[in-house]
Scaffold this motif. Structure first.
Motif, PDB file in Angstrom:
ATOM      1  N   THR A  24       0.839  -1.205   0.000  1.00 54.34           N
ATOM      2  CA  THR A  24       0.000   0.000   0.000  1.00 54.34           C
ATOM      3  C   THR A  24       0.872   1.253   0.000  1.00 54.34           C
ATOM      4  N   SER A  25       1.931   1.234   0.790  1.00 59.37           N
ATOM      5  CA  SER A  25       2.839   2.385   0.844  1.00 59.37           C
ATOM      6  C   SER A  25       3.477   2.652  -0.511  1.00 59.37           C
ATOM      7  N   ILE A  26       3.844   1.605  -1.215  1.00 62.59           N
ATOM      8  CA  ILE A  26       4.446   1.793  -2.537  1.00 62.59           C
ATOM      9  C   ILE A  26       3.421   2.377  -3.500  1.00 62.59           C
ATOM     10  N   ARG A  27       2.198   1.842  -3.468  1.00 61.97           N
ATOM     11  CA  ARG A  27       1.146   2.381  -4.351  1.00 61.97           C
ATOM     12  C   ARG A  27       0.889   3.854  -4.061  1.00 61.97           C
ATOM     13  N   GLU A  28       1.021   4.259  -2.801  1.00 61.93           N
ATOM     14  CA  GLU A  28       0.767   5.640  -2.397  1.00 61.93           C
ATOM     15  C   GLU A  28       2.036   6.499  -2.423  1.00 61.93           C
ATOM     16  N   ASN A  29       3.092   5.976  -3.048  1.00 59.56           N
ATOM     17  CA  ASN A  29       4.353   6.699  -3.207  1.00 59.56           C
ATOM     18  C   ASN A  29       4.972   7.083  -1.856  1.00 59.56           C
ATOM     19  N   ARG A  30       4.916   6.176  -0.911  1.00 62.50           N
ATOM     20  CA  ARG A  30       5.546   6.372   0.400  1.00 62.50           C
ATOM     21  C   ARG A  30       6.654   5.335   0.549  1.00 62.50           C
ATOM     22  N   LEU A  31       7.666   5.462  -0.289  1.00 66.74           N
ATOM     23  CA  LEU A  31       8.736   4.473  -0.304  1.00 66.74           C
ATOM     24  C   LEU A  31       9.629   4.581   0.931  1.00 66.74           C
ATOM     25  N   ALA A  75      11.862  -6.893  -2.693  1.00 67.86           N
ATOM     26  CA  ALA A  75      11.269  -5.554  -2.782  1.00 67.86           C
ATOM     27  C   ALA A  75      12.271  -4.482  -2.362  1.00 67.86           C
ATOM     28  N   LEU A  76      13.031  -4.733  -1.314  1.00 64.37           N
ATOM     29  CA  LEU A  76      14.045  -3.761  -0.885  1.00 64.37           C
ATOM     30  C   LEU A  76      15.122  -3.604  -1.947  1.00 64.37           C
ATOM     31  N   ARG A  77      15.568  -4.703  -2.504  1.00 65.57           N
ATOM     32  CA  ARG A  77      16.608  -4.654  -3.534  1.00 65.57           C
ATOM     33  C   ARG A  77      16.113  -3.888  -4.770  1.00 65.57           C
ATOM     34  N   GLU A  94      20.600   0.730   7.059  1.00 63.70           N
ATOM     35  CA  GLU A  94      20.185  -0.447   7.832  1.00 63.70           C
ATOM     36  C   GLU A  94      20.016  -1.646   6.914  1.00 63.70           C
ATOM     37  N   TYR A  95      19.573  -1.391   5.700  1.00 60.20           N
ATOM     38  CA  TYR A  95      19.382  -2.478   4.737  1.00 60.20           C
ATOM     39  C   TYR A  95      20.714  -2.874   4.089  1.00 60.20           C
ATOM     40  N   ASP A  96      21.492  -1.908   3.645  1.00 59.38           N
ATOM     41  CA  ASP A  96      22.731  -2.185   2.920  1.00 59.38           C
ATOM     42  C   ASP A  96      23.805  -1.204   3.375  1.00 59.38           C
ATOM     43  N   PRO A  97      24.489  -1.501   4.481  1.00 59.33           N
ATOM     44  CA  PRO A  97      25.421  -0.536   5.069  1.00 59.33           C
ATOM     45  C   PRO A  97      26.648  -0.221   4.208  1.00 59.33           C
ATOM     46  N   ASP A  98      27.010  -1.095   3.280  1.00 55.40           N
ATOM     47  CA  ASP A  98      28.224  -0.889   2.499  1.00 55.40           C
ATOM     48  C   ASP A  98      27.953  -0.392   1.082  1.00 55.40           C
ATOM     49  N   ASN A  99      26.740   0.042   0.802  1.00 50.79           N
ATOM     50  CA  ASN A  99      26.393   0.454  -0.547  1.00 50.79           C
ATOM     51  C   ASN A  99      27.110   1.753  -0.900  1.00 50.79           C
ATOM     52  N   TYR A 100      27.799   1.750  -2.044  1.00 50.33           N
ATOM     53  CA  TYR A 100      28.580   2.918  -2.454  1.00 50.33           C
ATOM     54  C   TYR A 100      27.690   4.130  -2.765  1.00 50.33           C
ATOM     55  N   VAL A 101      26.459   3.896  -3.223  1.00 48.32           N
ATOM     56  CA  VAL A 101      25.550   5.007  -3.529  1.00 48.32           C
ATOM     57  C   VAL A 101      25.263   5.797  -2.244  1.00 48.32           C
ATOM     58  N   LEU A 102      25.142   5.086  -1.134  1.00 45.80           N
ATOM     59  CA  LEU A 102      24.891   5.771   0.138  1.00 45.80           C
ATOM     60  C   LEU A 102      26.107   6.571   0.586  1.00 45.80           C
ATOM     61  N   PRO A 134      17.185   1.718  -5.810  1.00 40.44           N
ATOM     62  CA  PRO A 134      17.550   2.851  -6.687  1.00 40.44           C
ATOM     63  C   PRO A 134      16.553   4.007  -6.617  1.00 40.44           C
ATOM     64  N   GLN A 135      15.265   3.698  -6.581  1.00 41.00           N
ATOM     65  CA  GLN A 135      14.252   4.754  -6.495  1.00 41.00           C
ATOM     66  C   GLN A 135      14.362   5.477  -5.147  1.00 41.00           C
ATOM     67  N   ALA A 136      14.608   4.729  -4.083  1.00 42.68           N
ATOM     68  CA  ALA A 136      14.776   5.350  -2.763  1.00 42.68           C
ATOM     69  C   ALA A 136      15.995   6.272  -2.757  1.00 42.68           C
ATOM     70  N   SER A 137      17.065   5.848  -3.401  1.00 41.79           N
ATOM     71  CA  SER A 137      18.270   6.688  -3.490  1.00 41.79           C
ATOM     72  C   SER A 137      17.981   7.983  -4.242  1.00 41.79           C
ATOM     73  N   ASP A 138      17.192   7.882  -5.303  1.00 38.46           N
ATOM     74  CA  ASP A 138      16.805   9.086  -6.052  1.00 38.46           C
ATOM     75  C   ASP A 138      15.990  10.041  -5.178  1.00 38.46           C
ATOM     76  N   GLN A 139      15.112   9.495  -4.346  1.00 42.42           N
ATOM     77  CA  GLN A 139      14.312  10.345  -3.457  1.00 42.42           C
ATOM     78  C   GLN A 139      15.195  11.050  -2.438  1.00 42.42           C
ATOM     79  N   ILE A 140      16.220  10.361  -1.962  1.00 39.97           N
ATOM     80  CA  ILE A 140      17.159  10.993  -1.029  1.00 39.97           C
ATOM     81  C   ILE A 140      17.907  12.125  -1.724  1.00 39.97           C
ATOM     82  N   ASP A 141      18.324  11.877  -2.948  1.00 38.46           N
ATOM     83  CA  ASP A 141      19.026  12.903  -3.723  1.00 38.46           C
ATOM     84  C   ASP A 141      18.149  14.143  -3.882  1.00 38.46           C
TER      85      ASP A 141
END
Length: 184
Positions: A76-83, A111-113, A144-152, A117-124
């Motif tokens: 429901t959160s995804i459908r309502e754009n609350r990523l 779903a997290l994986r 919390e999901y991916d502590p070593d991700n270079y995008v973060l 990318p979309q969540a990273s874009d929202q942070i940007d």
């Protein structure tokens, strides 16, 4: 200052733990109501009607499990754009809560994986909009999901640079105000 940071860090898991506990309680209440209804129907109906109701009761218990409830809230959160926002009511936190209950849940992991990318874009976008505290919260959530991700790491550096820019702009405005006051 470090003690304050430890308090903030210790509060992060608390909302998900409370959410998971609350959902377990709701699931238990729903299960109890369903069991009572089933039990009442079994005592008043014929044995063939009772047999027909048993499979549907089992199916609804599965649909009312805490994991199923959290997955439904996440969809429901995804459908309502609350990523990743608002805090406490977004898909990422619901999926992370599912993983708190079942670390091997393939649906939540996928779903997290896929949404990373979309969540990273929202942070940007939050950083560019100078919503820096929200961007920091969102980066922390994704770590919390991916502590070593270079995008973060890149987003963290971008956030730090934006904070410095905002501080410099604020200092320049303050200086202009002081100079204007001194000129009068």
């Amino acid at each position: 200052m470090q003690a304050g940071t430890m308090i903030v860090a210790s509060k992060r898991p608390l909302p998900r733990a409370l959410l998971a506990g609350g959902l377990l309680f709701v699931a238990a209440v729903i299960g109890g109501v369903a069991w009572r209804r089933h039990h009442a129907a079994a005592t008043t109906d014929t044995s063939s009607a009772t047999t027909a109701q048993a499979p549907s009761s089992g199916a609804s218990d599965n649909d009312d499990s805490p994991t199923a409830i959290l997955l439904g809230l996440a969809r429901t959160s995804i459908r309502e754009n609350r990523l990743i926002a608002p805090q406490g009511n977004n898909a990422f936190e619901y999926y992370m809560s599912v993983l708190d209950l079942d670390k091997t849940n393939a649906t939540a992991q996928e779903a997290l994986r896929e949404s990373f990318p979309q969540a990273s874009d929202q942070i940007d976008r939050a950083i560019l909009d100078k919503d820096l505290d929200e961007a920091q919260r969102e980066i922390t959530l994704l770590r919390e999901y991916d502590p070593d991700n270079y995008v973060l790491l890149i987003l963290g550096a971008k956030l730090d640079a934006q904070r410095k820019l905002v501080t410099a702009e604020d200092e320049a405005r303050a200086l202009a105000i002081r100079q204007a006051a001194a000129a009068k």
